[in-house]
Design an enzyme around this catalytic site. Structure first.
Site, PDB file in Angstrom:
ATOM      1  N   SER A 204       0.858  -1.196   0.000  1.00  0.00           N
ATOM      2  CA  SER A 204       0.000   0.000   0.000  1.00  0.00           C
ATOM      3  C   SER A 204       0.882   1.230   0.000  1.00  0.00           C
ATOM      4  O   SER A 204       2.033   1.172   0.434  1.00  0.00           O
ATOM      5  CB  SER A 204      -0.858   0.018   1.258  1.00  0.00           C
ATOM      6  OG  SER A 204      -0.059   0.331   2.383  1.00  0.00           O
ATOM      7  N   ASP A 205       0.344   2.337  -0.489  1.00  0.00           N
ATOM      8  CA  ASP A 205       1.017   3.595  -0.214  1.00  0.00           C
ATOM      9  C   ASP A 205       0.930   3.810   1.299  1.00  0.00           C
ATOM     10  O   ASP A 205       0.113   3.190   1.988  1.00  0.00           O
ATOM     11  CB  ASP A 205       0.382   4.754  -1.000  1.00  0.00           C
ATOM     12  CG  ASP A 205       1.335   5.952  -1.094  1.00  0.00           C
ATOM     13  OD1 ASP A 205       2.310   6.012  -0.299  1.00  0.00           O
ATOM     14  OD2 ASP A 205       1.122   6.834  -1.946  1.00  0.00           O
ATOM     15  N   TRP A 206       1.753   4.712   1.807  1.00  0.00           N
ATOM     16  CA  TRP A 206       1.879   4.885   3.255  1.00  0.00           C
ATOM     17  C   TRP A 206       0.575   5.436   3.855  1.00  0.00           C
ATOM     18  O   TRP A 206       0.253   6.604   3.677  1.00  0.00           O
ATOM     19  CB  TRP A 206       3.065   5.795   3.555  1.00  0.00           C
ATOM     20  CG  TRP A 206       4.361   5.062   3.733  1.00  0.00           C
ATOM     21  CD1 TRP A 206       5.228   5.215   4.780  1.00  0.00           C
ATOM     22  CD2 TRP A 206       4.947   4.055   2.892  1.00  0.00           C
ATOM     23  NE1 TRP A 206       6.304   4.354   4.632  1.00  0.00           N
ATOM     24  CE2 TRP A 206       6.156   3.632   3.493  1.00  0.00           C
ATOM     25  CE3 TRP A 206       4.564   3.431   1.709  1.00  0.00           C
ATOM     26  CZ2 TRP A 206       6.975   2.648   2.946  1.00  0.00           C
ATOM     27  CZ3 TRP A 206       5.380   2.452   1.148  1.00  0.00           C
ATOM     28  CH2 TRP A 206       6.566   2.078   1.769  1.00  0.00           C
ATOM     29  N   GLY A 207      -0.160   4.546   4.519  1.00  0.00           N
ATOM     30  CA  GLY A 207      -1.427   4.975   5.104  1.00  0.00           C
ATOM     31  C   GLY A 207      -2.599   4.870   4.141  1.00  0.00           C
ATOM     32  O   GLY A 207      -3.663   5.426   4.399  1.00  0.00           O
TER      33      GLY A 207
END
Ligand code: BGC
Length: 760
Positions: A204-207
């Site tokens: 995932s992208d961060w968050g």
């Protein structure tokens, strides 16, 4: 294994010998964080600038240097390249992306990946997919019709996945056609894995994960950064998550961890600095050179104006920001070159100016033969889009003052993305420098005096006027309707026949080139064939130089709507002074294909095509005709989609017409209050206003607009547990009395836990 161990590593499992994988940001220099600081690394020219090379060798070379940086700093996976399409020049992250054109993006990204991977380091192709604006990026739904999705927004991902087999793909923050990318099974499993055969890991992208269980079902193997695992345990217990799905995710992390040879290597920073400098010079675009004012002579008496000459705008902001190894500037480079110059700052770094600075700039300009004026925009950053393409007001005042005092002005523009150049008539020459990396000062000096020749070609359109359909770009944090469909960048400009400031593919040279007559190896082809275009290119200049042969296709007989020009092949040709070379550029007939939504695949129409062999998208060039054998069974939908068949300067399809193209109702915009609600929608109750004020307490004023368009969950990290967040949502939904005590208790337990874990 399915969640990170901290911000930059995957978990290790010593018992079975699974080591952790270290990841770090790129794309133009490593941003390795260690003990709260960013380690230094050579900062290469921005990807936007490297893309102006129109050259796969350049990208391979830069990629290899970045791979070397990773090896030297024990990084296994470089979180790059970002291959999103520049849908609009105002996207805040355009400096990190290659182009508005998917074909060019794919070719250059494959070369970049092969360079990085040649050092035994993995890449992470991002942000998958439809992440083309920063405003509301964790909330916004990119609504894209299937054809545009396949031809424009997924195209480069498909090619890079199939041709480079990257070890990881990063799913984007945004929603795509109604669902978060991180929960989008169609995107991450049906298309990426089942259609394209992707075998690597999806992180995932961060968050970007809103619901870890849903994201595992969709195909996110690794959540980054570290998240909670309680929910997964509960889901396993209640049967909503199967052991197999979790195992599959963990196995992909394990496979990644086992795939690296971790022998450390050194990066030669001095060598890399020189490489960054050379690449910056070579990728500079000469956009205007009236009276051949450039190159200047080192004996000219020169005025240098502009704070960027001393403090260059050499990189953008956000996660790609590098702690540069050693930053150069133009003034020092001029001094080293023994040039006689006087300097005036002209404007402050924030773009403002004063009467005093203006007067000084004007009198310095008046007192010298020639002026180098450095302008641009140092504010492009992840997380924010640009409100305007215009240069800062103070710089425009300086431009006025300087050009009224001296008619020999060379403007160098340092920017993340295209800017408005309606002032171009007032200057003799324009050098487009983009963010040129840490060597940009020396590089600019080399180009200005002809020690290096500018060989860049624009990888994006520089508009005179933005298209009408772009009026609402990034106005809405909830939904971005891509009503223009496939008409992005020059595909729009060429079809609408609008004039632009500098077209896609454009760039001049100091010496000039002559092209001989172009010929096709054959005139009749079918899908799967390749056809060669050959011509002789001669360098008329006095130094070695490089030109770019570009080939654009026009589909004459297709009954679907089509863009007028589409880049289908290009080749950079390097020539010594006076040299002629026969150049052969191969066109893959399948690159003429369009995506047939009914058939669910790319198809090449049978019929006639034009291949324009030219220097840029607007160049009439030499036109060759090609006949492709095959069906042309597409449907003429001009009756129901008139705007798409009659693209002109007023092109701005209505939502109603777009819905017909989209083929179904647009996804609904949910207004329920939940963890994904943007802060600005939580302020209807006193408690909501109180909570939002608390959450915004430390947000600097310039970031408040984007923070208000960010989801509640984005503020939870390191502040509350997932359970607390749910309780907070229950309160925001009117359950204050029932839940406030619960929240209080959860908060105490959470604080205790953090204390026990040694966190504040
Ligand atoms: C960015 C990614 C980046 C990640 C880690 C995110 O905010 O969107 O591109 O790789 O942070 O820094």
């Amino acid at each position: 294994l399915q969640t990170g161990s901290g911000a930059w590593r995957t978990a290790s499992v010593e018992r079975v010998g699974v080591e952790s994988v270290t990841v770090s940001d790129g794309p133009v220099g490593l941003r390795k964080e260690q003990d709260g600081a960013t380690l230094s690394a050579v900062c290469f020219p921005s990807v936007a600038k490297l893309a102006c090379s129109f050259d796969t060798d350049t990208l391979r070379e830069a990629g290899a240097a970045l791979g070397e940086q990773c090896r030297a700093q024990d990084v296994d996976v470089l979180l790059a390249p970002g291959i999103n399409i520049k849908r609009d020049p105002r996207c805040g992250r355009n400096f990190e992306y290659f182009s508005e054109d998917p074909y060019l993006t794919a070719a250059l990204a494959n070369a970049y990946a092969s360079g990085v991977c040649s050092q035994g380091v993995g890449v992470c192709v991002k942000h998958f997919a439809g992440n083309n604006q920063e405003y509301g990026r964790m909330v916004c739904d990119s609504v894209i019709d299937e054809r545009a999705l396949r031809e424009i927004y997924l195209y480069a991902f498909e090619r890079v996945v199939k041709e480079s087999a990257p070890c990881s793909v990063m799913c984007a923050y945004n929603r795509l056609n109604g669902e978060y990318c991180s929960e989008n099974k169609r995107l991450l499993t049906d298309i990426l894995r089942n259609e394209w055969g992707y075998k690597g890991l999806v992180m995932s992208d961060w968050g970007a994960v809103a619901d870890r269980v849903k994201s595992i079902h969709a195909g996110v193997d690794l959540e980054m950064p570290q998240g909670e695992t309680d929910r997964l345990k509960r889901a396993l217990e209640d049967g909503s998550l199967s052991g197999e799905s979790l195992t599959a995710a963990a196995e992909r992390v394990e496979a990644l961890a086992r795939s690296f040879d971790r022998t450390a290597r050194n990066a030669d920073s001095e060598y890399q600095h020189k490489l960054a400098t050379r690449l910056s010079a070579e990728t500079t675009v000469l956009a205007q050179n009236n009276c051949k004012i450039l190159p200047l002579s080192k004996t000219d008496k020169i005025a240098v104006i502009g704070a960027f000459a001393q403090y260059p705008a050499f990189q953008g902001g956000g996660s790609s920001k590098v702690n540069a190894y050693k930053t150069d500037n133009l003034l020092d480079a001029l001094t080293r070159a023994g040039v006689d110059y006087c300097y005036a700052r002209g404007y402050e770094l924030d773009g403002t100016t004063t009467e005093e600075l203006l007067d000084e700039a004007q009198s310095v300009a008046a007192s010298r033969d020639k002026v180098i004026l450095v302008v641009g925009d140092n504010a492009c950053t992840e997380g924010e889009d640009c409100a305007t393409l215009s240069l800062p007001q103070g710089q425009l005042q300086v431009l006025d003052a300087v050009t009224s005092a001296n008619s020999n002005v060379v403007a160098a523009v340092q920017c993340g993305s295209s800017v408005d150049v309606s002032w171009s008539h007032a200057v003799k020459a324009i050098l487009i420098d983009y963010y040129g990396g840490e060597g940009c000062g020396q590089a600019l000096c080399d180009v200005i005096f002809g020690d290096e020749v500018p060989r860049g070609r624009l990888a994006e359109t520089w508009y005179s006027n933005l298209p009408r359909f772009a009026e609402n770009y990034a106005a809405d944090y909830r939904r971005a309707v891509y009503a223009e469909s496939i008409f992005v960048g020059y595909r729009y400009a060429s079809t609408a026949n609008v004039s632009v400031a500098f077209p896609f593919g454009y760039g001049l040279s100091y010496g000039g080139f002559t092209w001989g007559e172009a010929a096709l190896s054959r005139g009749e082809v079918k899908s799967g064939d390749k056809v060669n275009v050959s011509l002789t290119v001669t360098n008329n200049g006095k130094t070695k130089d490089a030109d770019v042969v570009q080939i654009y296709s026009t589909n004459l007989d297709g009954r679907q709507f089509n863009e007028k020009k589409r880049l289908v092949a290009f080749k950079k040709v390097r020539l010594k002074a006076g040299e002629s070379k026969k150049v052969t550029v191969q066109v893959n007939v399948d690159d003429l294909a369009y995506y047939d939504v009914d058939k669910g695949r790319f198809c090449v129409n049978g019929g006639r095509y034009l291949l324009t062999v030219g220097r840029h998208a607007d160049d009439a060039g030499q036109v060759l005709e090609l006949t492709v054998a095959g069906d042309n069974d597409t449907v003429d939908r001009s009756g129901e989609l008139p705007s798409y068949y009659n693209v002109d300067e007023n092109f701005a399809p209505s939502e109603e017409e777009f819905v017909k193209l989209y083929g179904k109702e647009l996804p609904t915009v949910t207004t329920a209050i939940d963890v994904n609600s943007p802060l600005c929608e939580l302020q209807n109750t006193a408690f909501g206003r109180f909570a939002v004020n608390r959450l915004l307490k430390d947000v600097p004023p310039r970031n408040v607009r984007s923070a208000l368009a960010s989801p509640l969950r984005a503020f939870a990290a390191n502040r509350m547990s997932a359970d607390m967040l749910d309780t907070l949502v229950a309160i925001l939904n009117g359950g204050f009395r029932q839940n406030i005590f619960k929240l209080y208790k959860q908060n105490r337990a959470y604080k205790k836990l953090r204390k026990r874990n040694g966190k504040a």
